[in-house]
Every structure is written in structure tokens, then in C-alpha cells.
Design a protein around this motif. Structure first.
Motif, short mmCIF file in Angstrom:
data_model
loop_
_atom_site.label_atom_id
_atom_site.label_comp_id
_atom_site.label_asym_id
_atom_site.label_seq_id
_atom_site.Cartn_x
_atom_site.Cartn_y
_atom_site.Cartn_z
N VAL A 137 15.36 32.75 -3.55
CA VAL A 137 14.27 31.77 -3.74
C VAL A 137 14.62 30.49 -2.98
CG1 VAL A 137 13.70 32.75 -6.00
CG2 VAL A 137 15.29 30.82 -5.88
N ASP A 140 13.92 24.31 -3.05
CA ASP A 140 13.01 23.27 -3.55
C ASP A 140 11.86 23.86 -4.37
OD1 ASP A 140 11.73 24.54 -1.51
OD2 ASP A 140 11.16 22.74 -0.41
N ASP A 141 11.97 25.14 -4.72
CA ASP A 141 10.90 25.82 -5.45
C ASP A 141 11.20 25.79 -6.96
OD1 ASP A 141 8.98 27.49 -6.48
OD2 ASP A 141 9.41 29.18 -5.17
N ALA A 144 10.32 28.76 -9.25
CA ALA A 144 10.71 30.11 -8.79
C ALA A 144 11.22 31.01 -9.91
CB ALA A 144 11.78 29.98 -7.70
N ARG A 147 8.40 32.06 -12.24
CA ARG A 147 7.48 32.99 -11.56
C ARG A 147 8.12 34.38 -11.43
NH1 ARG A 147 7.00 30.03 -7.42
NH2 ARG A 147 8.34 31.29 -6.10
#
Ligand SMILES: Cc1ncc(COP(=O)(O)O)c(C=O)c1O
Length: 409
Positions: A137, A140-141, A144, A147
Motif C-alpha cells: 500500500v 500516504d494512503d 489503506a 479498505r
């Protein structure tokens, strides 16, 4: 340090192992004494040297993570990859789930299991079938983990380096890591901090993750854990994560895991690291000043300065320039480590035992090497700009987007 040809060199490299320099006297003395008493162990009986070292290491991290999670259990390996393999194996067994999340740009070792988490395609060529259980991932997500957990099948763990050494000394955004830990726990998964490179005061704190208040279930350490004298790595984790191994100690074993010579080094190594911890801040400040001056003196060549504490990157405007500088530096007596995952960056890993005078000396050698590399044509006038550099600590700029080499996710 003295080289085999008689020359001396400043070692600001050695891939982060020599935090205490070479042949630290207290570590050498402890290993030598161990050699004279019990150099190896039977594996059929408990080994008191390993037991003492495990207790010392758990206490070193304070015995608990923020949020109250206890971290009392220790598994000893020899290489960093050993610790990564064991942590992932335990997370999978304890959760009964197969999928693991890792971070783009991350490096976790090259043995097959650890390699699944390592992101750079450079190390995985010809081995594509080994990584089906890992999803990489973006750093900066923030959403993640949530999800991926919702997407199924179940996630066993998220594994991250708070500072990605091989990826150009990229400091990961702590608020993203905090969110990942919370979302992992909400999903019944573990959060694992790989601090094999950035931990043990390389970046100022015993553990970067624990100091940042991250409620991780495991901290992985290696490299300088054996005092720069012997190989040693460790998983320091919660009872919950260690449970499969507590139930069946033969679930994971290695003939030389917890080897007396390696474990004998741990106590003097941690003592020396703590004695020098205050020096680390002084040296990091001196390095900051020197690198800022270098960047200012070579604006078309040095793109940015990255990293934290004594894990720093100089990001050049091309990989060719970075390569030319590494070669120049070696010839001039300053050893550094390249970043294979981000070849535009040259990594500096000074030891805690160096002096401010040696930092100044290294800065002079760097300045001369960058000048020579620029004049040699290694920096083309119209060089293509390098991808944006990793974020420097405290910088307000956007997070490093993590160049994705052969992304397979
Ligand atoms: C963060 C991190 N994890 C794991 C490893 C693998 O360690 P080793 O090379 O000792 O197997 C490294 C090595 O550089 C590392 O930097």
C-alpha cells in the motif's frame, strides 16, 4: 576504521550495522568471555545467556507499547530477514489469516518470505510467484488498511518501517501509521514495526514507533543489536502474537537462533547505545547543518536532504550523479551506503561513536566528491529531474509518493 590495504576511512555506511563503530571494546570483551565459557549451546536445554538477553531487550523497550499492549516476548534470529519471517509467521498463525499488508518502497530482507514484503522489483526478478499473500500500500494512503481489511480475505498484519532506509531514508507520516495501527486492531490484525534499520537510537529513540505513541504489537530489531561485532536480530512482541510459539516451541526454530556468542553481545551493546544516546542528538544536529550547507552549495546536483537522526539521505538529481559520488567518496576515505530501492539517494549512517570533527571532515569529503562528480559530467546539464524526494522530518512538503518499481499490487 583501518582498511586491509593500510588506508584509514570514515565508516558512515556498513548498512547501519556499525552504530557503535567497529570492535566496540565492551562488546568484544563480552563475546570473548563467552567464547571461553560456552561458545555454543546444545539446543536441548535452555540457554541462560539467551534468556538474560531476552529479558534485557524486553525491558529496554519498557515492556509495553502505547495503549497498554504488553511486549514481553522475544525471539532471537541472526539476520533482519529472520525476524521479519518469524513476525509474519506468528501473525499468520495467531490470526489464522494469510494476507499481509506492507508499504511501497519498503525493504524487509531478501529471504523468500521477507522478500514478499520487500517492494523493489530489483530484488524479486524471477520470483514473482512468491508474493501472492502480500499487498503493498502507498505510504500516504491512510485508509489503506481499513479498505484492504474490508476487501477480504482476512489480513493478518500490517508491516511498516517508520523510516524506510533503502527507500532513500523516507520518513513515513506518523498519523497514517497511527490510523493503520487502529484499523488493523479493529480488524483483529497485528501492527508490526520493522525497526531493523531505524531503531536502537539510529533515529534518536530506542523505537521510533513506540516513541511516536504507536500501539504496535511487535518491534523488529537487528543490525547494531549485536554491537557491530556479531550477528543478532530479534522480534519483541505481545503474548498474543507469540502464542503459537509458546504453544509449540518447535513451530519455528533455527540451529543458531539465540546463539550464546550473539546473545552475549546484547547487554553491552544496549548499555553502550544508551550511554551514547545524548551524543546522537548533538551529532544529528551537526549533520543537519553540514547537509544543509552541502545542498545550498550544489543546488543543481543535490535535490534534497532526507531522513532523521543518524539515518540520512542526500538525494541527487540523477542516479548517475549519486553513483559517481559514492565511488568518489570511497576513494577519498568516506564509506557510505547506496540506496538500491532509490538509486538517486546516497545514505549516510554515521556511528554514535564519531566526533563532530569527523562529521565536519565527512562534510568536506562530500563537498569535494560532489564537485568532482559535477565536473566529470556525471551530472548532465539537462538532467532529467529525479522523482520527488522523501519527506524530511518536520517538512511541510507533500509525502514522498514512493516510486513504484514493477508494482504488483
Ligand atoms: C528495515 C529492514 N528490514 C529488514 C532488513 C533485512 O535485514 P538482513 O539484511 O539482516 O536480513 C533490512 C536490511 O537492510 C532492513 O533495512
Amino acid at each position: 576504521m583501518r582498511l586491509s590495504d593500510g588506508r584509514s576511512a570514515l565508516d558512515f555506511g556498513s548498512y547501519a550495522v556499525t552504530l557503535l563503530g567497529h570492535r566496540h571494546p565492551a562488546v568484544v570483551a563480552a563475546v570473548r568471555a563467552q567464547l571461553d565459557t560456552m561458545p555454543t549451546s546444545t539446543r536441548s536445554l535452555a540457554n541462560p545467556v539467551a534468556a538474560r538477553a531476552a529479558a534485557r531487550l524486553a525491558a529496554y523497550f519498557g515492556g509495553r507499547a502505547p495503549g497498554g499492549r504488553l511486549l514481553p516476548k522475544v525471539y532471537f534470529g541472526l539476520n533482519g530477514a529472520d525476524a521479519v519471517e518469524v513476525a509474519v509467521k506468528l501473525a499468520r498463525l495467531a490470526t489464522g489469516r494469510g494476507r499481509v499488508l506492507a508499504v511501497r518502497g519498503g525493504f524487509h530482507g531478501k529471504s523468500l518470505g521477507a522478500l514478499g514484503l520487500t517492494h523493489s522489483a530489483l530484488f524479486r526478478t524471477g520470483l514473482l510467484g512468491t508474493r501472492t499473500d502480500v499487498v503493498h500500500v502507498a505510504a500516504d494512503d491512510a485508509g489503506a488498511v481499513r479498505r484492504e481489511a474490508a476487501r477480504g480475505p482476512g489480513v493478518a498484519a500490517v508491516v511498516f518501517e517508520p523510516v524506510q532506509g533503502e527507500n532513500g531514508a523516507a520518513v513515513l507520516p506518523v498519523e497514517v501509521l497511527r490510523r493503520w495501527c487502529a484499523d488493523a486492531h479493529a480488524h483483529g490484525a497485528f501492527a508490526i514495526a520493522d525497526e531493523i534499520q531505524c531503531g536502537l537510537r539510529r533515529c534518536g529513540e530506542p523505537s521510533v514507533a513506540l516513541a511516536a505513541g504507536l500501539p504496535v504489537d511487535a518491534v523488529l530489531v537487528g543490525k547494531p543489536l549485536g554491537g557491530g561485532v556479531v550477528p543478532l536480530s530479534a522480534v519483541v512482541c505481545s503474548e498474543e502474537m507469540y502464542a503459537p510459539l509458546a504453544a509449540d516451541p518447535f513451530l519455528h526454530s533455527a540451529t543458531f537462533g539465540g546463539h550464546p556468542l550473539s546473545c552475549a553481545a546484547l547487554d553491552p551493546a544496549l548499555t553502550a547505545i544508551e550511554e551514547l544516546a545524548g551524543r546522537g542528538g548533538v551529532l544529528a544536529d551537526a549533520l543537519d547543518g553540514a547537509l544543509a550547507a552541502l545542498a545550498a552549495a550544489h543546488p543543481g546536483v543535490v535535490g534534497a536532504v532526507t531522513g532523521a537522526g543518524l539515518l540520512r539521505g542526500i538525494d541527487f538529481t540523477s542516479a548517475r550523479a549519486a553513483g559517481a559520488v559514492v565511488v568518489e567518496l570511497a576513494g577519498a576515505g568516506l564509506l557510505v551506503s547506496p540506496c538500491l530501492g532509490r538509486p538517486t539517494t546516497v545514505r549516510l549512517l554515521p556511528p554514535l561513536v564519531c566526533s563532530e570533527r569527523e562529521i565536519a571532515e565527512a562534510a568536506e569529503i562530500l563537498d569535494a566528491a560532489v564537485t568532482v562528480a559535477s565536473r566529470s559530467g556525471a551530472v548532465p546539464a539537462a538532467a532529467a529531474p529525479a522523482p520527488p524526494p522523501p519527506r524530511a522530518p518536520g517538512s511541510a512538503s507533500a509525502p514522498h509518493p514512493h516510486r513504484t518499481l514493477g508494482d504488483d499490487t
